[in-house]
Scaffold this motif. Structure first.
Motif, PDB file in Angstrom:
ATOM      1  N   PRO A   1       0.803  -1.228   0.000  1.00  0.00           N
ATOM      2  CA  PRO A   1       0.000   0.000   0.000  1.00  0.00           C
ATOM      3  C   PRO A   1       0.834   1.276   0.000  1.00  0.00           C
ATOM      4  O   PRO A   1       0.455   2.261  -0.656  1.00  0.00           O
ATOM      5  N   THR A   2       1.969   1.295   0.701  1.00  0.00           N
ATOM      6  CA  THR A   2       2.775   2.517   0.695  1.00  0.00           C
ATOM      7  C   THR A   2       3.345   2.792  -0.686  1.00  0.00           C
ATOM      8  O   THR A   2       3.433   3.950  -1.107  1.00  0.00           O
ATOM      9  N   LYS A   3       3.710   1.742  -1.423  1.00  0.00           N
ATOM     10  CA  LYS A   3       4.247   1.973  -2.766  1.00  0.00           C
ATOM     11  C   LYS A   3       3.155   2.427  -3.728  1.00  0.00           C
ATOM     12  O   LYS A   3       3.410   3.195  -4.661  1.00  0.00           O
ATOM     13  N   SER A   4       1.925   1.978  -3.483  1.00  0.00           N
ATOM     14  CA  SER A   4       0.803   2.480  -4.271  1.00  0.00           C
ATOM     15  C   SER A   4       0.608   3.973  -4.007  1.00  0.00           C
ATOM     16  O   SER A   4       0.426   4.770  -4.934  1.00  0.00           O
TER      17      SER A   4
ATOM     18  N   PHE B   1       7.036   8.333   3.939  1.00  0.00           N
ATOM     19  CA  PHE B   1       5.812   9.109   4.136  1.00  0.00           C
ATOM     20  C   PHE B   1       6.069  10.601   3.956  1.00  0.00           C
ATOM     21  O   PHE B   1       5.215  11.329   3.442  1.00  0.00           O
ATOM     22  N   ALA B   2       7.237  11.082   4.369  1.00  0.00           N
ATOM     23  CA  ALA B   2       7.574  12.487   4.177  1.00  0.00           C
ATOM     24  C   ALA B   2       7.595  12.836   2.693  1.00  0.00           C
ATOM     25  O   ALA B   2       7.041  13.864   2.266  1.00  0.00           O
ATOM     26  N   SER B   3       8.221  11.976   1.886  1.00  0.00           N
ATOM     27  CA  SER B   3       8.293  12.200   0.441  1.00  0.00           C
ATOM     28  C   SER B   3       6.907  12.198  -0.187  1.00  0.00           C
ATOM     29  O   SER B   3       6.561  13.082  -0.983  1.00  0.00           O
ATOM     30  N   MET B   4       6.087  11.227   0.198  1.00  0.00           N
ATOM     31  CA  MET B   4       4.735  11.102  -0.354  1.00  0.00           C
ATOM     32  C   MET B   4       3.875  12.310   0.017  1.00  0.00           C
ATOM     33  O   MET B   4       3.237  12.931  -0.829  1.00  0.00           O
ATOM     34  N   LEU B   5       3.852  12.650   1.294  1.00  0.00           N
ATOM     35  CA  LEU B   5       2.989  13.733   1.757  1.00  0.00           C
ATOM     36  C   LEU B   5       3.422  15.075   1.175  1.00  0.00           C
ATOM     37  O   LEU B   5       2.584  15.934   0.867  1.00  0.00           O
TER      38      LEU B   5
ATOM     39  N   MET C   1      -1.962   5.574   8.613  1.00  0.00           N
ATOM     40  CA  MET C   1      -1.761   6.305   7.352  1.00  0.00           C
ATOM     41  C   MET C   1      -2.420   5.609   6.173  1.00  0.00           C
ATOM     42  O   MET C   1      -2.660   6.228   5.137  1.00  0.00           O
ATOM     43  N   MET C   2      -2.725   4.328   6.339  1.00  0.00           N
ATOM     44  CA  MET C   2      -3.313   3.581   5.226  1.00  0.00           C
ATOM     45  C   MET C   2      -4.734   4.021   4.888  1.00  0.00           C
ATOM     46  O   MET C   2      -5.228   3.753   3.788  1.00  0.00           O
ATOM     47  N   GLU C   3      -5.393   4.695   5.816  1.00  0.00           N
ATOM     48  CA  GLU C   3      -6.793   5.082   5.600  1.00  0.00           C
ATOM     49  C   GLU C   3      -6.997   6.578   5.826  1.00  0.00           C
ATOM     50  O   GLU C   3      -8.017   7.004   6.357  1.00  0.00           O
ATOM     51  N   LEU C   4      -6.056   7.384   5.396  1.00  0.00           N
ATOM     52  CA  LEU C   4      -6.165   8.834   5.550  1.00  0.00           C
ATOM     53  C   LEU C   4      -7.423   9.367   4.867  1.00  0.00           C
ATOM     54  O   LEU C   4      -7.704   9.023   3.715  1.00  0.00           O
ATOM     55  N   ASP C   5      -8.142  10.233   5.574  1.00  0.00           N
ATOM     56  CA  ASP C   5      -9.312  10.867   4.971  1.00  0.00           C
ATOM     57  C   ASP C   5      -8.915  12.038   4.089  1.00  0.00           C
ATOM     58  O   ASP C   5      -9.565  12.326   3.080  1.00  0.00           O
ATOM     59  N   ASP C   6      -7.875  12.730   4.482  1.00  0.00           N
ATOM     60  CA  ASP C   6      -7.392  13.866   3.692  1.00  0.00           C
ATOM     61  C   ASP C   6      -5.931  14.099   4.007  1.00  0.00           C
ATOM     62  O   ASP C   6      -5.369  13.514   4.940  1.00  0.00           O
ATOM     63  N   ILE C   7      -5.295  14.957   3.221  1.00  0.00           N
ATOM     64  CA  ILE C   7      -3.888  15.271   3.423  1.00  0.00           C
ATOM     65  C   ILE C   7      -3.779  16.378   4.464  1.00  0.00           C
ATOM     66  O   ILE C   7      -4.364  17.449   4.299  1.00  0.00           O
ATOM     67  N   PRO C   8      -3.062  16.114   5.568  1.00  0.00           N
ATOM     68  CA  PRO C   8      -2.925  17.164   6.587  1.00  0.00           C
ATOM     69  C   PRO C   8      -2.168  18.370   6.045  1.00  0.00           C
ATOM     70  O   PRO C   8      -1.210  18.225   5.276  1.00  0.00           O
TER      71      PRO C   8
END
Length: 471
Positions: free
Chosen positions: A49-52, A198-202, A176-183
């Motif tokens: 899931p993180t790679k997705s 996660f830092a790179s993705m966010l 983090m797998m079920e985030l509703d929105d981006i903080p």
């Protein structure tokens, strides 16, 4: 009524289901006990899931920076729900695939919590497994009598004692797998692999990210130049770093719907992700009914992954070696092979690829310069910038490089570190080279397609002999 098996596997994650398949191939009647879902952390809350998520973030980044490729920039719109849905489709497909494999190999699946029993009327040895129904405390347990047990129960995110997860403002990697929105603003405690991915993705998805790391450097176990280069690249994208800091109950507080961190000044965040490592899932497994020993909280095994009860094996995150899915599967396969009275090729942890799927990617294998110096091992270091490789320039590379560490006498490859596009794929070539005991020269003289980013490995191998062409 008791069920009879050659092998009972506790935990149906990556190590567990692969071990079950291997055991079935070797003719063992096998059962897997899983309290949640087959596939475990890797499939449902980790690797896949993180790679997705990272792929979705990469698409956003490419659209924002399309002018680098001669295309007009475009600011994409998205909903986090759709990114989560895309991730779930991938996970569901892989999950169905595992169930197919279990059926194909005639592996019995028991849903529930497995506990190892001591010597009893079922067996004079500890190791019989009782499976409890998670939905019915009063239901009679299934009893699985066996010749061997493999404990592969994995790990869970580690909490900070002064900042427990509340799954709302204080998040684990599972949350983090079920985030509703981006903080809008998020603090990430921990500058290791999980925190940085996660830092790179966010950051790509528009969050203002601050990484808080207790050590002086991010990625403390990797090459120092890798650490500095990745930090420089991520900082250039707007990620903030605070290193060498000490957090406690006085410096971080959850109040008024936000997380406040006090360092030189007070900073407020919408969320905080705690990524400070993982703890083994060994609670309530019945280990006290056995001779099993722990080492720093992890199950202690020998080189064949046997515990003090030699018919009870353990593999994966719960034994505390490199906590990587590909390590867990290799340990599990080796354990099962040993159960079958064969002598498997022992895993050399220095030959295991380590990958970080940030942007840019990081991949490494073997020892670092500091580790070699600490063990007083002689080496020669050769470093080549990735911008000497045409395909790497096309892919987009500013600070990437390749480094190879070589034994000056034998020319054996002691370590390789790579930073840049697609390097998490390239590192597997080095893993094969080390497995086959190839020298740096053999790596360099093998033919590499042009143009390809893998040419950096050819140049590194040649450079170790003073024969590099493009540097």
């Amino acid at each position: 009524m008791a069920n009879q098996y050659d092998l009972v596997v506790l935990g149906g994650g990556t190590a567990g289901y692969v071990a079950a398949i291997k055991a079935s191939q070797l003719g063992m009647k096998t059962a897997v006990v899983e309290s949640s879902k087959l596939g475990g952390t890797c499939l449902h809350r980790g690797c896949i899931p993180t790679k997705s998520f990272l792929k979705s973030a990469e698409v956003v980044s490419v659209m924002k920076n399309a002018s680098a490729y001669g295309i007009d920039n475009e600011t994409p719109t998205f909903e986090m729900k759709n990114i989560v849905d895309s991730k779930n489709k991938v996970v569901d497909q892989m999950y169905k695939g595992i169930h197919y494999l279990m059926k194909k190999h005639n592996i019995d699946i028991f849903e529930g919590h497995g506990r190892i029993l001591g010597p009893s009327l079922f067996s004079p040895m500890a190791g019989t497994v009782a499976v409890e129904d998670p939905d019915d405390d009063e239901a009679e347990s299934e009893i699985l009598v066996n010749q061997n047990v493999l404990i592969s129960t994995g790990s869970k995110p580690r909490e900070l004692p002064f900042l427990p997860f509340d799954h709302d403002l204080v998040l684990s990697s599972d949350d983090m797998m079920e985030l509703d929105d981006i903080p809008r603003r998020i603090a990430i405690i921990g500058g290791g692999v999980i925190g940085l991915e996660f830092a790179s993705m966010l950051n790509d998805l528009g969050s203002d990210v601050t990484v808080l790391e207790a050590g002086d450097d991010i990625l403390p176990d990797e090459d120092k130049e890798v650490s500095r280069t990745l930090k420089k690249s991520l900082s250039g994208r707007g990620i903030h770093f605070e290193t060498g800091i000490s957090l406690d109950e006085n410096s971080i507080k959850v109040q008024d719907g936000s997380v406040k961190v006090s360092l030189d000044s007070e900073m407020a965040f919408d969320k905080v992700l705690v990524a400070v490592g993982r703890s083994p899932n060994i609670d309530d497994l019945g280990l006290t009914n056995t001779k099993i020993e722990l080492d720093n909280g992890f199950i202690k095994t020998n080189e064949h992954y046997q515990t003090k009860n030699n018919h009870i094996y353990a593999a994966g995150d719960c034994i505390g070696n490199l906590q990587l899915a590909h390590v867990a599967t290799k340990e599990a396969v080796n354990a099962v092979t040993h159960m079958a009275d064969s002598d498997p090729y022992q895993l050399d942890y220095n030959h295991v690829p380590r990958c970080i799927y940030t942007s840019p990617e990081v991949a490494s294998i073997g020892m670092t310069e500091l580790q070699l110096k600490a063990q007083d091992i002689s080496f020669k270091s050769h470093k080549i910038p990735l911008n000497t490789i045409g395909k790497a320039v096309i892919e987009g590379n500013e600070n990437g490089f390749g480094k190879i560490l070589v034994d000056p006498e034998t020319k054996d490859i002691l370590g390789v570190s790579l930073v840049g596009p697609k390097v998490t794929e390239l590192i597997n070539e080095v893993a094969l080279a080390q497995f086959l005991d190839a020298s740096a020269l053999e790596l360099g003289t093998s033919v590499h397609a042009h143009p390809s980013i893998s040419e950096i490995l050819m140049e590194l191998g040649l450079d170790a002999e003073g024969m590099a062409i493009h540097v």
